[in-house]
Design a protein around this motif. Sequence first.
Motif, PDB file in Angstrom:
ATOM      1  N   GLU A 190      -6.630  -8.433 -84.275  1.00  0.00           N
ATOM      2  CA  GLU A 190      -6.441  -7.210 -85.067  1.00  0.00           C
ATOM      3  C   GLU A 190      -7.367  -6.102 -84.575  1.00  0.00           C
ATOM      4  N   ARG A 191      -8.539  -6.454 -84.189  1.00  0.00           N
ATOM      5  CA  ARG A 191      -9.548  -5.471 -83.790  1.00  0.00           C
ATOM      6  C   ARG A 191      -9.301  -4.918 -82.388  1.00  0.00           C
ATOM      7  N   GLU A 192      -8.856  -5.771 -81.465  1.00  0.00           N
ATOM      8  CA  GLU A 192      -8.794  -5.372 -80.063  1.00  0.00           C
ATOM      9  C   GLU A 192      -7.383  -5.116 -79.529  1.00  0.00           C
ATOM     10  N   ILE A 193      -6.374  -5.799 -80.067  1.00  0.00           N
ATOM     11  CA  ILE A 193      -5.023  -5.716 -79.488  1.00  0.00           C
ATOM     12  C   ILE A 193      -4.101  -4.798 -80.293  1.00  0.00           C
ATOM     13  N   ILE A 194      -4.086  -4.953 -81.606  1.00  0.00           N
ATOM     14  CA  ILE A 194      -3.141  -4.201 -82.427  1.00  0.00           C
ATOM     15  C   ILE A 194      -3.297  -2.687 -82.300  1.00  0.00           C
ATOM     16  N   PRO A 195      -4.521  -2.131 -82.218  1.00  0.00           N
ATOM     17  CA  PRO A 195      -4.634  -0.668 -82.106  1.00  0.00           C
ATOM     18  C   PRO A 195      -3.932  -0.073 -80.898  1.00  0.00           C
ATOM     19  N   GLY A 196      -3.641  -0.871 -79.883  1.00  0.00           N
ATOM     20  CA  GLY A 196      -2.951  -0.360 -78.704  1.00  0.00           C
ATOM     21  C   GLY A 196      -1.437  -0.348 -78.819  1.00  0.00           C
ATOM     22  N   LYS A 197      -0.911  -0.799 -79.951  1.00  0.00           N
ATOM     23  CA  LYS A 197       0.539  -0.846 -80.141  1.00  0.00           C
ATOM     24  C   LYS A 197       1.041   0.403 -80.857  1.00  0.00           C
ATOM     25  N   ALA A 198       2.375   0.555 -80.883  1.00  0.00           N
ATOM     26  CA  ALA A 198       2.980   1.684 -81.583  1.00  0.00           C
ATOM     27  C   ALA A 198       2.691   1.586 -83.082  1.00  0.00           C
TER      28      ALA A 198
END
Length: 253
Positions: free
Chosen positions: A39-47
């Motif tokens: 949630e901290r590192e991967i999700i922010p890079g998604k639409a």
Amino acid sequence: AQIPLGGDLDIAKAEWAKLGCKPVPKKNALLGQVLDRYEREIIPGKAPKTQSDNLLSLKQQRKAFNDAPIDAVTPQFIAQYRDGRSAKVRANREISLLSHIYNIAREWGITANNPAAGVRKNKEMPRDFYVTEEIWAAVYSVAASELRNAMDLAYLTDQRPADVLSMREADAVNEFLQVSQGKTSKKLRIRLTAAGVLNDLGALVERLIEQRRSRGVRTPYLIITAGRQVTRPMLRLRFDDARDRAIARAKEQ
């Protein structure tokens, strides 16, 4: 002499093993910790929409897997999770996300497994509703002007509502409308002219740009209302209202 081993338990165990010339013990992270890192590192890079969808899935996954050691989760456990979910389509999305989380965890060196890979999904019924010209015209006839503009732009570009709402005046460049799809990240160019003359899409875009300029609107987007961009919730409300009015009108006839 005392030798500091650090504050991380896994690192401390590894350092202790090295001192004793023993095999480095396997990390035993909890899946909840991995979910937090994802949630901290991967999700922010998604639409944006994918982010909100992922967060909903993580909320459900934490209820079932938060305290489980990452390597203790088996395909059987995931299948039981699938069968226990009342929202069958959502369960499929959650399993797909869990599979991606395990793949990322493998890249991080936390695990070598992916128990979600190959787990059977729930059967999904494909959407088979087709909007006929009659239905389209019925909704269009009672729609607010900004909804009509959005419907016209969606029809002529064949793009998703979210992508239509993100179209700006600056995207109309050199006889093309440049589209960046939010869901697929694909970039498209849609022609605005034919043999040097504006086609239907070109005429629509020119009209929307003229509306913006004549009203002195500062927002750069093509689909506007009262001087500001139409958002997805705003469009949804206008569509629901137009649909209900179209249904009421049809019942009166």
